[in-house]
Write an enzyme that holds these catalytic residues in place. Structure first.
Site, PDB file in Angstrom:
ATOM      1  N   ARG A 103      14.768  -7.227  -5.799  1.00  0.00           N
ATOM      2  CA  ARG A 103      13.353  -7.142  -6.146  1.00  0.00           C
ATOM      3  C   ARG A 103      12.620  -6.103  -5.307  1.00  0.00           C
ATOM      4  O   ARG A 103      11.805  -5.326  -5.830  1.00  0.00           O
ATOM      5  CB  ARG A 103      12.696  -8.516  -5.970  1.00  0.00           C
ATOM      6  CG  ARG A 103      11.245  -8.593  -6.445  1.00  0.00           C
ATOM      7  CD  ARG A 103      11.143  -8.504  -7.952  1.00  0.00           C
ATOM      8  NE  ARG A 103      10.921  -7.151  -8.457  1.00  0.00           N
ATOM      9  CZ  ARG A 103      11.296  -6.749  -9.656  1.00  0.00           C
ATOM     10  NH1 ARG A 103      11.916  -7.552 -10.481  1.00  0.00           N
ATOM     11  NH2 ARG A 103      11.068  -5.512 -10.045  1.00  0.00           N
TER      12      ARG A 103
ATOM     13  N   ASP B 269     -17.314  18.179  -6.298  1.00  0.00           N
ATOM     14  CA  ASP B 269     -17.208  16.774  -6.696  1.00  0.00           C
ATOM     15  C   ASP B 269     -18.069  16.447  -7.909  1.00  0.00           C
ATOM     16  O   ASP B 269     -19.254  16.787  -7.956  1.00  0.00           O
ATOM     17  CB  ASP B 269     -17.607  15.879  -5.517  1.00  0.00           C
ATOM     18  CG  ASP B 269     -17.259  14.420  -5.764  1.00  0.00           C
ATOM     19  OD1 ASP B 269     -16.140  14.143  -6.227  1.00  0.00           O
ATOM     20  OD2 ASP B 269     -18.107  13.553  -5.495  1.00  0.00           O
TER      21      ASP B 269
ATOM     22  N   GLU C 212     -12.718  21.116   5.073  1.00  0.00           N
ATOM     23  CA  GLU C 212     -13.123  21.071   3.669  1.00  0.00           C
ATOM     24  C   GLU C 212     -14.516  20.460   3.598  1.00  0.00           C
ATOM     25  O   GLU C 212     -14.825  19.526   4.353  1.00  0.00           O
ATOM     26  CB  GLU C 212     -12.140  20.243   2.842  1.00  0.00           C
ATOM     27  CG  GLU C 212     -12.498  20.186   1.356  1.00  0.00           C
ATOM     28  CD  GLU C 212     -11.394  19.594   0.496  1.00  0.00           C
ATOM     29  OE1 GLU C 212     -11.533  19.636  -0.751  1.00  0.00           O
ATOM     30  OE2 GLU C 212     -10.396  19.092   1.057  1.00  0.00           O
TER      31      GLU C 212
END
Length: 300
Positions: free
Chosen positions: A100, A228, A200
């Site tokens: 799993r 943005d 940035e």
């Protein structure tokens, strides 16, 4: 962005196994004889990009070092539904105990790699130069795997965390007292601490773009402008990129540019066509759909 397989990955798997197995896999211990051997086959059930093979292999190694894992496909390969891409052979108990966790990580990483590849391919229909970026919108504790999956899908990693890049966003600008104040403070901090990090800056309007351009022309270094929410969705799969294109034109190559907001598989080609150098998408990791992969166990 390096991934230290000997430390980061091992500690991640150890925590995940402790969460899943804890004191023991009682179902397997109760039903499977200790001496029984098995071979399990990884079966891909839908088309996509494979990712997480080495991670799954490390899971089985941690569960039982005597297990043998072999692959007929590699991380980053395109795969099709029905493909058998690998096997794990050894003690049946160990195979079932690791199943799993190995699949959970492999399915998630393959889902991210697949979504990234589709977005990269779509962007390249209008721009071969635009890079597709991830974000920090990842599952806590799984960021390095999420970002590795983006790379395997043909994307590029943005910053890893808050420590490896200065990204001045709207709240930083507001709290600092304005765009110029925030940018000058960032430069002063990097100089004072002798840090060579990229800077940035987020801008949301064309007025803010003009202010940023003036600061760059005045000698302040900016490595990338984050444009943005300049893409407007006006219908389900229809987008207006006029404002983004104007922002890219006004910046005119002074710095790299990054588009963010309303980035989807339907919009990414149109966004790339504006000439923006980077496109970032949180959807690659925050709302990914796992690729359907199973592990079919057979007795030796």
């Amino acid at each position: 962005m390096p991934f230290d397989a000997s430390t980061d990955l091992d500690s991640l798997i150890a925590r995940a196994l402790a969460e899943d197995v804890a004191t023991g896999d009682v179902t397997t211990l109760a039903t499977i004889p200790a001496e029984r051997a098995a071979t399990a086959t990884f079966l891909v059930k839908e088309d996509g990009v494979l990712a997480g093979c080495r991670v799954a292999e490390r899971v089985f190694e941690k569960v039982d070092a005597s297990l043998a894992v072999t692959w007929t496909a590699a991380d980053g390969d395109r795969v099709a539904a029905g493909m058998r891409v690998g096997t794990v052979t050894g003690a049946a108990r160990s195979v079932l105990t690791g199943e799993r966790l190995a699949l959970n990580l492999m399915q998630r990483m393959s889902g991210i790699a697949t979504a990234t590849r589709r977005m990269v391919d779509a962007a390249r229909t209008t721009s071969l130069a635009t890079e597709i970026l991830d974000t920090r919108k990842t599952v806590p504790g799984l960021r390095l795997l999420d970002k590795e999956a983006v790379r395997l899908g043909g994307g590029t990693n943005h910053r890893v965390g808050l420590y490896d890049m200065v990204l001045i966003k709207d709240n930083h600008i507001e709290a600092a007292g304005g765009l110029e104040a925030a940018l000058r403070a960032a430069h002063a901090y990097l100089d004072a601490h002798d840090l060579a990090l990229e800077i940035e800056v987020e801008v949301r309007t064309l007025d803010e773009v003009d202010r940023l351009v003036a600061l760059i022309d005045g000698g302040l270094r900016v490595d990338r402008a984050l444009l943005d929410n300049m893409v407007v969705r006006y219908a389900e799969d229809a987008f207006d990129t006029t404002m983004l294109a104007e922002a890219v034109e006004r910046i005119a190559g002074r710095t790299a540019t990054e588009a963010s907001g309303n980035v989807t598989l339907a919009s990414v080609a149109q966004i790339a066509a504006t000439g923006v150098t980077h496109i970032s998408s949180g959807a690659l990791t925050h709302s990914v759909r796992a690729l359907d992969i199973s592990l079919k166990v057979g007795l030796d």
